[in-house]
Design an enzyme around this catalytic site. Structure first.
Site, PDB file in Angstrom:
ATOM      1  N   LYS A   1     -11.168  10.899  19.249  1.00  0.00           N
ATOM      2  CA  LYS A   1     -10.877  10.845  17.765  1.00  0.00           C
ATOM      3  C   LYS A   1     -11.256  12.833  17.035  1.00  0.00           C
ATOM      4  CE  LYS A   1     -13.407   9.376  14.521  1.00  0.00           C
ATOM      5  NZ  LYS A   1     -12.353   9.610  13.474  1.00  0.00           N
TER       6      LYS A   1
ATOM      7  N   ASP B   1     -12.179   4.643   9.692  1.00  0.00           N
ATOM      8  CA  ASP B   1     -11.354   5.427  10.290  1.00  0.00           C
ATOM      9  C   ASP B   1     -10.457   4.667  10.258  1.00  0.00           C
ATOM     10  OD1 ASP B   1     -13.882   8.338  11.418  1.00  0.00           O
ATOM     11  OD2 ASP B   1     -11.969   8.603  10.394  1.00  0.00           O
ATOM     12  N   GLY B   2     -10.167   6.488  11.193  1.00  0.00           N
ATOM     13  CA  GLY B   2      -8.668   6.011  11.677  1.00  0.00           C
ATOM     14  C   GLY B   2      -9.444   7.141  13.327  1.00  0.00           C
TER      15      GLY B   2
ATOM     16  N   SER C   1     -11.279  10.515   7.860  1.00  0.00           N
ATOM     17  CA  SER C   1     -10.862  11.276   7.315  1.00  0.00           C
ATOM     18  C   SER C   1      -9.042  11.129   8.099  1.00  0.00           C
ATOM     19  CB  SER C   1     -10.621  12.818   7.813  1.00  0.00           C
ATOM     20  OG  SER C   1     -10.885  14.262   6.781  1.00  0.00           O
ATOM     21  N   GLY C   2      -8.099  11.917   7.546  1.00  0.00           N
ATOM     22  CA  GLY C   2      -6.093  11.623   8.252  1.00  0.00           C
ATOM     23  C   GLY C   2      -6.176  10.826   7.183  1.00  0.00           C
ATOM     24  N   SER C   3      -4.092  10.751   8.016  1.00  0.00           N
ATOM     25  CA  SER C   3      -3.612  10.773   6.683  1.00  0.00           C
ATOM     26  C   SER C   3      -3.998   9.005   6.573  1.00  0.00           C
ATOM     27  CB  SER C   3      -2.374  10.138   7.280  1.00  0.00           C
ATOM     28  OG  SER C   3      -1.889   9.957   8.419  1.00  0.00           O
ATOM     29  N   THR C   4      -4.019   7.851   7.570  1.00  0.00           N
ATOM     30  CA  THR C   4      -4.167   6.684   7.133  1.00  0.00           C
ATOM     31  C   THR C   4      -5.434   6.272   6.309  1.00  0.00           C
ATOM     32  OG1 THR C   4      -3.541   6.302   9.272  1.00  0.00           O
ATOM     33  CG2 THR C   4      -4.456   4.871   8.809  1.00  0.00           C
TER      34      THR C   4
ATOM     35  N   GLY D   1      -8.855  15.007  15.879  1.00  0.00           N
ATOM     36  CA  GLY D   1      -7.577  15.504  15.233  1.00  0.00           C
ATOM     37  C   GLY D   1      -6.957  16.401  14.020  1.00  0.00           C
TER      38      GLY D   1
ATOM     39  N   GLU E   1     -17.655  12.490  11.133  1.00  0.00           N
ATOM     40  CA  GLU E   1     -17.301  11.033  11.192  1.00  0.00           C
ATOM     41  C   GLU E   1     -17.899  10.068  11.793  1.00  0.00           C
ATOM     42  OE1 GLU E   1     -12.969  11.829  12.435  1.00  0.00           O
ATOM     43  OE2 GLU E   1     -12.263  11.989  10.555  1.00  0.00           O
TER      44      GLU E   1
HETATM   45  O1  DER Z   1      -9.364  13.970  13.304  1.00  0.00           O
HETATM   46  C1  DER Z   1      -9.575  12.339  13.009  1.00  0.00           C
HETATM   47  O2  DER Z   1     -10.634  11.485  14.310  1.00  0.00           O
HETATM   48  C2  DER Z   1      -8.724  11.285  12.541  1.00  0.00           C
HETATM   49  O3  DER Z   1      -9.725  10.019  12.366  1.00  0.00           O
HETATM   50  C3  DER Z   1      -7.454  10.959  12.569  1.00  0.00           C
HETATM   51  O4  DER Z   1      -7.530  11.678  13.847  1.00  0.00           O
HETATM   52  C4  DER Z   1      -6.733  10.196  12.355  1.00  0.00           C
HETATM   53  O5  DER Z   1      -5.690  10.128  11.509  1.00  0.00           O
HETATM   54  P1  DER Z   1      -3.924   9.743  11.789  1.00  0.00           P
HETATM   55  O6  DER Z   1      -5.002   9.009  10.115  1.00  0.00           O
HETATM   56  O7  DER Z   1      -3.629  11.103  10.329  1.00  0.00           O
HETATM   57  O8  DER Z   1      -3.567   9.222  12.750  1.00  0.00           O
END
Ligand code: DER
Length: 216
Positions: A97, A84-85, A28-31, A99, A106
């Protein structure tokens, strides 16, 4: 922005790693949203056959309009590669992780995957995790006592959302906590994980995952 360009460049390289006929774990996340944009284009262009297991309702909802083949994690017996990010990476490649509040799911997908790829921009790299926010997923029942036990381990912070607590996909709270001092990631992960009300801790031990980042 520089970070967005770096996320795009890193996500682009991650997408190139995917061979045909795989089951792909989606963090999950913007990346990872950029990853979804780019891999969808590749699937159309190259007519790839790929299935995806989303690690949160958020990335699942984001992926739906792209027509990706999404699978329920309980209907797959393997995940070939998971992307994953991360929020932070230290010098030993340990991760923070959570955020985005999806750390439990995840971790399940990363744990199941044959190989793991973490896709980040250069802003995520730190020398250590002192004073960094570690998201901790905790059960709402008796959460104040759980928080007290976490505080006794040297971590203080706030329930995410405070008055109207953020709820994870699993119906739990997130306690965003930090330690003023540096700490051993593995020992800390285990001691926090042993607190009865803790579901998961946003510390991921440097493991056999590949870090993809771009310093462009
Ligand atoms: O929440 C998480 O662990 C996600 O991987 C997140 O931290 C990644 O955030 P970003 O890709 O929006 O920087």
């Amino acid at each position: 922005s520089k970070n967005l360009e770096q996320k795009k460049a890193a996500a682009f390289r991650a997408v190139q790693m995917v061979q045909d006929n795989l089951i792909v774990g989606l963090g999950s996340g913007s990346t990872m949203q950029i990853f979804v944009d780019l891999i969808s284009e590749r699937i159309k262009r190259e007519r790839l056959h790929l299935s995806f297991v989303p690690a949160s309702k958020k990335i699942e909802k984001y992926s739906l309009p792209f027509g990706l083949n999404l699978l329920d994690i309980n209907y797959v017996d393997r995940i070939d590669i998971a992307f994953d990010g991360a929020d932070r990476i230290d010098e030993q490649n340990n991760l923070i992780k959570g955020g985005g509040g999806s750390l439990f799911r995840e971790r399940q997908i990363l744990d199941m995957a044959q190989s793991r790829v973490i896709v980040v921009d250069s802003s995520k790299f730190v020398s250590n995790f002192a004073k960094e926010i570690i998201p901790i997923e905790i059960v709402p029942y008796n959460y104040r006592w759980t928080v007290h036990k976490i505080n006794l381990l040297g971590f203080i912070g706030n329930i995410r959302g405070e008055a109207t607590p953020f709820m994870t996909d699993n119906g739990n709270y997130i306690y965003d906590a930090y330690n003023l001092n540096n700490f051993d990631v593995t020992e800390t992960y285990h001691s926090l994980k042993l607190v009865a009300g803790v579901v998961d801790v946003g510390l991921f031990k440097e493991n056999d995952y590949q870090i993809i980042y771009s310093h462009e």
